[in-house]
Design an enzyme around this catalytic site. Structure first.
Site, PDB file in Angstrom:
ATOM      1  N   CYS A 380       0.836  -1.202   0.000  1.00  0.00           N
ATOM      2  CA  CYS A 380       0.000   0.000   0.000  1.00  0.00           C
ATOM      3  C   CYS A 380       0.877   1.262   0.000  1.00  0.00           C
ATOM      4  CB  CYS A 380      -0.964  -0.035   1.182  1.00  0.00           C
ATOM      5  SG  CYS A 380      -2.329   1.156   1.069  1.00  0.00           S
ATOM      6  N   HIS A 516      -3.511  -5.318   0.122  1.00  0.00           N
ATOM      7  CA  HIS A 516      -3.057  -5.791   1.439  1.00  0.00           C
ATOM      8  C   HIS A 516      -3.114  -7.317   1.464  1.00  0.00           C
ATOM      9  CE1 HIS A 516      -2.845  -1.970   3.720  1.00  0.00           C
ATOM     10  NE2 HIS A 516      -3.725  -1.564   2.818  1.00  0.00           N
ATOM     11  N   GLU A 518      -1.717  -9.367   3.303  1.00  0.00           N
ATOM     12  CA  GLU A 518      -1.692  -9.949   4.650  1.00  0.00           C
ATOM     13  C   GLU A 518      -3.071 -10.398   5.124  1.00  0.00           C
ATOM     14  OE1 GLU A 518      -1.835  -5.392   5.429  1.00  0.00           O
ATOM     15  OE2 GLU A 518      -1.103  -6.783   3.911  1.00  0.00           O
TER      16      GLU A 518
END
Length: 552
Positions: A380, A516, A518
Site C-alpha cells: 500500500c 493488502h 496480509e
C-alpha cells in the site's frame, strides 16, 4: 437451526476472547461442522474505519469491503471461512439501523426503546450472520459490567430463553491472576465476574479461565462450586508460547466435546482432526533457520495496528520452518538516523499508512533496499513510497511525491484518480481548501498479473484477488516514463486502469503492491508473496554469511 455459542469476557479486557473463541471454532471445524463467527462491539462508531490505529489497532478488511474489528482477522486465520460485513456489528450500526427504520415509519409511530427495538435488531443481525451454519460463535466485545455492553447481553439472554439450552451456550472468559507475593492463584475475580453476569440473567455454561499457570484441580472445584458451573466445564487457559497452540490445548481439556454434547451435535460431529494445527505448532517450535525483517511503519509503538501483517510474515516463515524476528522501526526514526537504522537486517517491509508523517522515512527505506540489494516488500503506502523513490532517484523526476503529502508537487506520481483522470486529459489540481476527496477502494478486487514477472512466478496464475484499503493510486500519466526508466508494472486491475504491483528486474527481491495481501494469509496455507519474501530473506542472509566467510 444454527446452534449458537456466546462468548463473553470478565475481570479485565484484552484477555484474548477472540483467540479463545477462534480456537474453539477451529476444533469444531476440524470435527466436520460448518462454523462461522461474528463480533458484537459496544462502541458507538458505525465501524472502526475512521478510528485511530493508536486507539483501536488494525482495521481488518473483508472481501465485501467492510472495515471491521481486528478480531475478524483472528477468525479468518483460524477458520477456512470468508467473513463479511454481517460478521462485524457495532452499537453504532445497530442504532443507525433502528433510527433509519424509525424515520421510515416502520414502527408505525410507536415509541422506540432499547427493549424490544434495539435488542430485536441485535438478534436479527445475529441470526442473519449465522444462518446456514451448524454452529455460530458470537463474541461480545468489552467486559461484563460495562454499561455499553448491556443491550448485547440482554439480547443474547433473550435468545437463550427463546431457544433453550440445547440451541445456545454461554462461554465466559475470565482472569485467574497469579499473585507472586502470596504464591497462589486467586479465584475471587472470576467469582465476582460470574456474579455480575448472573445479575443480568445469564448463567455461564462454560468458564475459560485465563492464567499464567495451569489451574489445579482444587481451584477448578472451588470455581465450579461458587459459580454453579460443572467442574469439567471449568477450562484452564494458560499462556501459550504461540497462539496456534491453543486449539490443541483446549481440545486436550475436551472443550469441544463439552460444547458438542451441550448443543446435541453428536450425530454431526466427527472425531477432531487437528493434524494441520499440529504441523503448524511443530514448524513454530522446531525451526531450521531464522531471519530478521525490519518493519518500517508509522504506528510501530502500537503493534496491534499491524496485527495481520505480523502474522503473515510468520506464516511465510512457517512454510519453510523459519523463525521470523520482527525489528519494528518508526519511519520517523529512519528520517532521523538515516540508513544506519536499517543495517543488519535480512529483509525490509514497508506497510500501509496514511498522512505525511514519516513518509520520507519510508522513501529513504525503499531507496536503501533498492540500492543495497536488500529484499524489499512494499504494501500500500510502501508501494507508493517505492514509486516516489524510483521517480526521484532513477527516472530523474525531481520533487516527485504523492498529492496526499504535497498537493502542488511538480511530479505527482501518486494521486487520487480524480486528480489525473479528467475529461480534458489534464492533471487536475486541488486547492488547499478542498476536502480529502476521492473514494476509498475497499475489499477484494481481481488483478491481472504479467507473465514473466517474479510476481507471476510467485502466484502461479494470471488472475488473482487481493483486498484493498486505500484512496491514492499510481498516476497513469507517469506510467510510460517510469517503465522506460526500468520499473516493471507486474499487475494491473482487470480494466487495465490501475497499477496494482511493481517490481525491479535485476534486484534480488523487490516487489510492491497496492493491495493488502496480509489479509488473506493463514498459518496453515501462508501467502505466496510472504513465502517468497521470507525465502528471499533467507537467501540474503546466507549470501551475507558467505561473503563474511570469504573475507575472513
Amino acid at each position: 437451526m444454527t446452534r449458537l455459542i456466546f462468548v463473553t469476557g470478565g475481570v479485565v479486557s484484552s484477555l484474548g476472547k477472540g483467540i479463545a473463541a477462534a480456537s474453539l471454532a477451529a476444533i469444531l471445524e476440524s470435527r466436520g461442522l460448518r462454523v462461522t463467527m461474528m463480533k458484537l462491539d459496544p462502541y458507538i462508531n458505525v465501524d472502526p474505519g475512521t478510528m485511530s490505529p493508536f486507539q483501536h489497532g488494525e482495521v481488518y478488511v473483508t472481501d465485501d469491503g467492510a472495515e471491521t474489528d481486528l478480531d475478524l482477522g483472528h477468525y479468518e486465520r483460524f477458520l477456512r471461512v470468508r467473513l463479511s460485513r454481517k460478521n462485524s456489528v457495532t452499537t453504532g450500526r445497530i442504532y443507525e439501523n433502528v433510527i433509519r427504520k424509525e424515520r421510515r415509519g416502520d414502527y408505525l409511530g410507536g415509541t422506540v426503546q432499547v427493549i424490544p427495538h434495539i435488542t430485536d435488531e441485535i438478534k436479527r443481525c445475529i441470526f442473519e450472520a449465522t444462518d446456514g451454519f451448524d454452529v455460530g460463535l458470537v463474541e461480545i466485545g468489552g467486559t461484563v459490567g460495562d454499561i455499553e455492553s448491556l443491550p448485547f447481553l440482554e439480547a443474547i439472554r433473550q435468545i437463550r430463553t427463546e431457544r433453550g439450552p440445547e440451541q445456545a451456550v454461554f462461554m465466559h472468559l475470565t482472569l485467574v491472576p497469579w499473585i507472586a507475593a502470596a504464591g497462589e492463584l486467586k479465584t475471587k475475580p472470576t467469582q465476582h465476574s460470574v456474579k455480575e453476569l448472573r445479575s443480568i440473567g445469564i448463567q455461564p455454561d462454560i468458564l475459560v479461565c485465563r492464567s499464567e499457570k495451569p489451574l489445579p484441580d482444587s481451584e477448578r472445584r472451588k470455581i465450579a462450586l461458587f459459580t454453579n458451573v460443572p467442574e469439567k466445564a471449568v477450562i484452564s487457559c494458560v499462556d501459550v508460547g504461540n497462539i496456534y497452540q491453543l486449539p490443541l490445548w483446549l481440545h486436550q481439556q475436551q472443550l469441544d466435546q463439552i460444547v458438542v454434547e451441550r448443543l446435541r451435535l453428536e450425530e454431526k460431529a466427527a472425531p477432531a482432526d487437528l493434524s494441520e494445527w499440529e504441523a503448524v505448532v511443530d514448524a513454530v517450535e522446531n525451526p531450521v533457520d531464522e531471519v530478521t525483517v525490519a518493519v518500517v511503519g508509522k504506528y510501530v509503538d502500537h503493534q496491534d495496528a499491524y496485527k495481520s501483517l505480523a502474522e503473515a510474515l510468520k506464516h511465510g516463515g512457517l512454510r519453510q520452518r523459519t523463525r521470523v524476528k520482527l525489528h519494528w522501526l518508526e519511519s520517523e526514526q529512519v528520517e532521523k538516523d538515516g540508513e544506519k537504522a536499517l543495517d543488519g537486517v535480512d529483509a525490509i517491509l514497508v506497510p500501509g499508512g496514511f498522512g505525511d508523517r514519516g513518509f520520507e522515512g519510508k522513501v529513504l527505506t525503499a531507496r536503501y533496499a533498492r540500492e543495497r540489494g536488500v529484499p524489499y516488500f512494499g504494501i500500500c503506502y510502501g508501494m507508493q513510497a517505492a514509486v516516489v523513490d524510483y521517480a526521484r532517484h532513477v527516472a530523474g523526476l525531481d520533487g516527485a511525491n504523492s498529492t496526499e503529502n504535497d498537493r502542488h508537487c511538480p511530479h505527482p506520481v501518486i494521486g487520487l484518480i480524480t486528480e489525473w483522470r479528467t475529461a480534458t486529459g489534464e492533471i487536475e489540481r486541488r486547492d488547499e481548501a478542498s476536502d480529502l476527496g476521492g473514494t476509498m477502494r475497499l475489499g477484494l478486487q481481481e488483478q491481472r498479473v504479467k507473465p514473466g514477472t517474479r510476481s507471476h512466478a510467485l502466484y502461479g496464475k494470471d488472475v488473482v484477488g487481493e483486498r484493498h484499503r486505500h484512496r491514492y493510486e499510481f498516476n497513469n500519466r507517469y506510467r510510460s516514463q517510469l517503465e522506460d526508466a526500468g520499473l516493471v508494472i507486474s499487475a494491473k486491475s482487470m480494466d487495465d486502469l490501475l497499477v496494482e504491483m511493481v517490481e525491479l528486474p535485476g534486484h534480488p527481491w523487490f516487489i510492491a503492491c497496492q493491495a493488502h495481501p496480509e489479509f488473506l494469509s493463514t498459518p496453515r496455507d501462508g501467502h505466496p508473496l510472504f513465502i517468497g519474501f521470507i525465502r528471499a530473506a533467507r537467501e540474503h542472509k546466507a549470501g551475507g554469511r558467505l561473503l563474511k566467510e570469504a573475507k575472513a
